[in-house]
Design an enzyme around this catalytic site. Sequence first.
Site, PDB file in Angstrom:
ATOM      1  N   ARG A 283      12.764  11.510 -10.721  1.00  0.00           N
ATOM      2  CA  ARG A 283      12.876  10.824  -9.200  1.00  0.00           C
ATOM      3  C   ARG A 283      12.170  11.427  -8.226  1.00  0.00           C
ATOM      4  NH1 ARG A 283      18.142  12.103 -11.075  1.00  0.00           N
ATOM      5  NH2 ARG A 283      19.219  10.397 -11.608  1.00  0.00           N
ATOM      6  N   LYS A 305       1.735   2.381  -1.179  1.00  0.00           N
ATOM      7  CA  LYS A 305       2.237   1.351  -2.078  1.00  0.00           C
ATOM      8  C   LYS A 305       2.057   1.375  -3.502  1.00  0.00           C
ATOM      9  CE  LYS A 305       2.720  -2.721   0.962  1.00  0.00           C
ATOM     10  NZ  LYS A 305       2.032  -4.148   1.040  1.00  0.00           N
ATOM     11  N   GLU A 347     -12.759  -5.939   1.648  1.00  0.00           N
ATOM     12  CA  GLU A 347     -11.637  -5.505   2.341  1.00  0.00           C
ATOM     13  C   GLU A 347     -12.386  -4.651   3.500  1.00  0.00           C
ATOM     14  OE1 GLU A 347      -8.293  -5.560   2.445  1.00  0.00           O
ATOM     15  OE2 GLU A 347      -7.970  -6.538   0.295  1.00  0.00           O
ATOM     16  N   LYS A 388      -6.952   1.529   8.329  1.00  0.00           N
ATOM     17  CA  LYS A 388      -5.597   1.351   7.357  1.00  0.00           C
ATOM     18  C   LYS A 388      -4.535   2.493   7.821  1.00  0.00           C
ATOM     19  CE  LYS A 388      -3.375   0.149   3.356  1.00  0.00           C
ATOM     20  NZ  LYS A 388      -3.424  -0.421   1.760  1.00  0.00           N
ATOM     21  N   GLU A 398       5.940  -2.063   6.045  1.00  0.00           N
ATOM     22  CA  GLU A 398       5.586  -3.474   6.547  1.00  0.00           C
ATOM     23  C   GLU A 398       6.413  -4.186   7.206  1.00  0.00           C
ATOM     24  OE1 GLU A 398       2.847  -5.008   3.368  1.00  0.00           O
ATOM     25  OE2 GLU A 398       3.082  -7.044   4.332  1.00  0.00           O
ATOM     26  N   ARG A 402       1.539  -3.904   9.936  1.00  0.00           N
ATOM     27  CA  ARG A 402       0.979  -3.527   8.641  1.00  0.00           C
ATOM     28  C   ARG A 402       0.744  -4.931   8.000  1.00  0.00           C
ATOM     29  NH1 ARG A 402       2.292   0.753   3.803  1.00  0.00           N
ATOM     30  NH2 ARG A 402       0.618   0.089   2.569  1.00  0.00           N
ATOM     31  N   ASN A 406      -3.215  -8.043   5.908  1.00  0.00           N
ATOM     32  CA  ASN A 406      -3.062  -8.928   5.117  1.00  0.00           C
ATOM     33  C   ASN A 406      -4.037  -9.989   5.662  1.00  0.00           C
ATOM     34  OD1 ASN A 406      -1.712  -8.118   2.745  1.00  0.00           O
ATOM     35  ND2 ASN A 406       0.220  -8.714   3.954  1.00  0.00           N
ATOM     36  N   HIS A 409      -5.478 -12.902   3.283  1.00  0.00           N
ATOM     37  CA  HIS A 409      -4.836 -12.600   2.072  1.00  0.00           C
ATOM     38  C   HIS A 409      -3.883 -13.843   1.533  1.00  0.00           C
ATOM     39  CE1 HIS A 409      -6.480  -8.599   2.284  1.00  0.00           C
ATOM     40  NE2 HIS A 409      -5.893  -8.282   1.180  1.00  0.00           N
ATOM     41  N   HIS A 413      -4.573 -14.829  -2.084  1.00  0.00           N
ATOM     42  CA  HIS A 413      -3.521 -14.363  -3.251  1.00  0.00           C
ATOM     43  C   HIS A 413      -3.509 -15.652  -4.118  1.00  0.00           C
ATOM     44  CE1 HIS A 413      -1.626 -10.737  -0.973  1.00  0.00           C
ATOM     45  NE2 HIS A 413      -2.653 -10.275  -1.874  1.00  0.00           N
ATOM     46  N   HIS A 425     -10.283  -9.317  -6.338  1.00  0.00           N
ATOM     47  CA  HIS A 425      -9.326  -9.437  -4.974  1.00  0.00           C
ATOM     48  C   HIS A 425     -10.498  -9.503  -3.938  1.00  0.00           C
ATOM     49  CE1 HIS A 425      -6.184  -8.800  -2.385  1.00  0.00           C
ATOM     50  NE2 HIS A 425      -6.716  -7.621  -1.806  1.00  0.00           N
TER      51      HIS A 425
HETATM   52  P1  NAD Z   1      -9.495  -1.665 -10.858  1.00  0.00           P
HETATM   53  O1  NAD Z   1      -8.575  -0.467 -10.916  1.00  0.00           O
HETATM   54  O2  NAD Z   1      -9.205  -2.523 -12.143  1.00  0.00           O
HETATM   55  O3  NAD Z   1     -11.029  -1.221 -11.148  1.00  0.00           O
HETATM   56  C1  NAD Z   1     -11.849  -2.144 -11.614  1.00  0.00           C
HETATM   57  C2  NAD Z   1     -12.665  -1.754 -12.900  1.00  0.00           C
HETATM   58  O4  NAD Z   1     -13.607  -0.680 -12.371  1.00  0.00           O
HETATM   59  C3  NAD Z   1     -12.016  -1.132 -13.961  1.00  0.00           C
HETATM   60  O5  NAD Z   1     -12.440  -1.580 -15.104  1.00  0.00           O
HETATM   61  C4  NAD Z   1     -11.855   0.221 -13.716  1.00  0.00           C
HETATM   62  O6  NAD Z   1     -11.823   0.943 -14.747  1.00  0.00           O
HETATM   63  C5  NAD Z   1     -13.506   0.399 -13.332  1.00  0.00           C
HETATM   64  N1  NAD Z   1     -13.751   1.634 -12.641  1.00  0.00           N
HETATM   65  C6  NAD Z   1     -13.106   2.316 -11.275  1.00  0.00           C
HETATM   66  N2  NAD Z   1     -13.771   3.244 -10.853  1.00  0.00           N
HETATM   67  C7  NAD Z   1     -14.776   3.323 -11.537  1.00  0.00           C
HETATM   68  C8  NAD Z   1     -15.927   4.153 -11.356  1.00  0.00           C
HETATM   69  N3  NAD Z   1     -15.939   5.200 -10.579  1.00  0.00           N
HETATM   70  N4  NAD Z   1     -16.861   4.281 -12.642  1.00  0.00           N
HETATM   71  C9  NAD Z   1     -16.934   3.242 -13.290  1.00  0.00           C
HETATM   72  N5  NAD Z   1     -15.672   2.178 -13.490  1.00  0.00           N
HETATM   73  C10 NAD Z   1     -14.823   2.385 -12.703  1.00  0.00           C
HETATM   74  O7  NAD Z   1      -9.551  -2.486  -9.567  1.00  0.00           O
HETATM   75  P2  NAD Z   1      -9.867  -2.077  -8.173  1.00  0.00           P
HETATM   76  O8  NAD Z   1     -10.510  -3.424  -7.635  1.00  0.00           O
HETATM   77  O9  NAD Z   1     -10.266  -0.910  -7.934  1.00  0.00           O
HETATM   78  O10 NAD Z   1      -8.320  -2.438  -7.652  1.00  0.00           O
HETATM   79  C11 NAD Z   1      -7.582  -3.568  -7.776  1.00  0.00           C
HETATM   80  C12 NAD Z   1      -5.946  -3.285  -8.036  1.00  0.00           C
HETATM   81  O11 NAD Z   1      -5.521  -2.391  -6.848  1.00  0.00           O
HETATM   82  C13 NAD Z   1      -5.019  -4.269  -8.251  1.00  0.00           C
HETATM   83  O12 NAD Z   1      -4.208  -3.942  -9.319  1.00  0.00           O
HETATM   84  C14 NAD Z   1      -4.358  -4.423  -6.759  1.00  0.00           C
HETATM   85  O13 NAD Z   1      -2.985  -5.091  -7.139  1.00  0.00           O
HETATM   86  C15 NAD Z   1      -4.249  -3.202  -6.356  1.00  0.00           C
HETATM   87  N6  NAD Z   1      -4.301  -2.848  -4.822  1.00  0.00           N
HETATM   88  C16 NAD Z   1      -3.123  -1.957  -4.531  1.00  0.00           C
HETATM   89  C17 NAD Z   1      -3.081  -1.942  -3.074  1.00  0.00           C
HETATM   90  C18 NAD Z   1      -1.689  -1.046  -2.523  1.00  0.00           C
HETATM   91  O14 NAD Z   1      -1.876  -1.096  -1.272  1.00  0.00           O
HETATM   92  N7  NAD Z   1      -1.294  -0.159  -3.476  1.00  0.00           N
HETATM   93  C19 NAD Z   1      -4.051  -2.825  -2.140  1.00  0.00           C
HETATM   94  C20 NAD Z   1      -5.084  -3.341  -2.712  1.00  0.00           C
HETATM   95  C21 NAD Z   1      -5.003  -3.540  -4.042  1.00  0.00           C
END
Ligand code: NAD
Length: 518
Positions: A283, A305, A347, A388, A398, A402, A406, A409, A413, A425
């Site tokens: 938990r 999040k 972003e 942020k 949110e 917050r 978006n 977005h 999305h 994204h």
């Molecule tokens: P990701 O985590 O899939 O990373 C993109 C690619 O880069 C992956 O293949 C990863 O292994 C690689 N990678 C990452 N760092 C690296 C590094 N330093 N060197 C080499 N390779 C590296 O994608 P992302 O764009 O970082 O994030 C997208 C995700 O984030 C989505 O799942 C989205 O839903 C989530 N997200 C969450 C929030 C939140 O508030 N929680 C906000 C925005 C996005």
Amino acid sequence: MSRPYAVFVGLPGSGKSTMARHIAEIIGIESADTDDLIVADQGKSIPEIFDDVGEPGFRAIEERVITDALTSFGGVLALGGGAITSAKVRTALRGHRVVLITGSQEILLERVTRNPSRRPLLLNSPDENLRRLRSEREPLYEKVSTLTVETDTRPPIHLAREIHAQLAQDATVIDVKDYAVHVGNHLDHRVAQAASAASSALVVHPEALTEKAERIVREIELRGVPAERHVVPSGEEQKHSSELIRAWDHLGQLKMARDGVVIGLGGGATTDLAGFIAATWLRGVELIQVPTSLLGMVDAAVGGKTGIDTPAGKNLVGAFYKPLTVIADLESLWTLPADELRAGLGEVIKCGWIEDPRILQLTKEPEKLLDPSSAELREAIISSISVKARIVTEDFKESGSREFLNYGHTLAHAIEKVENFTVRHGEAVAIGCVFAAALARECGMGDRVDEHIESFSAVGLPVTYEKGNRQALVDAMFSDKKIRAGRLRFVLLSAQGKPTIVEPTPEQIERSWEAVKA
Ligand code: NAD
């Protein structure tokens, strides 16, 4: 690929090797002297190499050994005194933290005459030769150095502590409610420090981050905390319930107690998954987020999040869960694929539009924003995290401002959904922001469409969208969480540039498509 924590340069006798060793010890990482690397490489002493191939031959070997070390050695590096006479070495030093140690003629001379055998260039007339080296090399040292310190007669550890404090201050700390985000270079020791009060640690990471994960595990173990790595698939594939179960099994084997810590090391997908693992094990155990993608640093890892996807959609299962700390080590960006870095800028520039015009100014020098070593990218990251941080501090769950995060977005999305998440994204956000600017124009809130297009396309992000069918996009937008009473709601910028929620008419939406048509 690794890069040195810092590189020390200076004249013979300045104490650069001693400083490198002390600083490495303070942090708990390795140190190396390039002269020792050359001796190991050649199997001969420095005087023997000089005898065999002369100074030009020695410099060629030195050039190769140093350029290799600058891209593969993650500790503290002390450069041989004359290395910077090579233009190739000076170029390879760009973007590194280079500490120049200077010192008076008296102090340096006293030191070099104590052990002349290691210094073939100073064997005869050391005073005169040291003066000559000073006049030849000092201007070059100054060209490459990013920090200059003066050695003195105190025990070297005192100066080492001062230099360490200056290098460590290099990290910027941004407060979010109840925790802090650290942004800087070479921050593995901070991750280990943050984990040092835990009874055990699990580092969750994709294959691509193995080297960094191993370093972090080593540093945590050095502090007496048992630590293991848990490798997850890369990208969205890891945000699956089966990965959650696999991680819970690993935590069970590790017997992680309530005072354990889960460390999310990777892009946003990994920090989302690791965050949810931490939120659900017993938990809730401590969570340290170590985002390694630009999107992870400026968005996913900040704000609490966490979650995974289900067959019904993305991020449908999750929890709001605050980390103990977030550590954004800019060194990670060196191995991040260029397209991922560019996508993360979507972003960043969005933050510029909703709150911080300085970020928009930075897009006027796009090559700098795409360079992992630039001060401009670092500034843009810090500014975006600050935007942020401010917003999520005000509205964690949110229910108000917050939503402004978006911006762009609603369409983004929808594009991601219609394209089955093959569009990154940040790329979708760029198109979505241009669409939002067009909607604002249609709603009589001012015309900033061209400025939007310029800011995103400057760094090579897409600003048009031709694929996919319009109705599918509209349907996808209607599944957006901002829908109220069957009307689409968008975050738009007012005439004064302030984000606000607007419900445009279907006709205004229809006319806005023109702006993003290819
Ligand atoms: P990701 O985590 O899939 O990373 C993109 C690619 O880069 C992956 O293949 C990863 O292994 C690689 N990678 C990452 N760092 C690296 C590094 N330093 N060197 C080499 N390779 C590296 O994608 P992302 O764009 O970082 O994030 C997208 C995700 O984030 C989505 O799942 C989205 O839903 C989530 N997200 C969450 C929030 C939140 O508030 N929680 C906000 C925005 C996005």
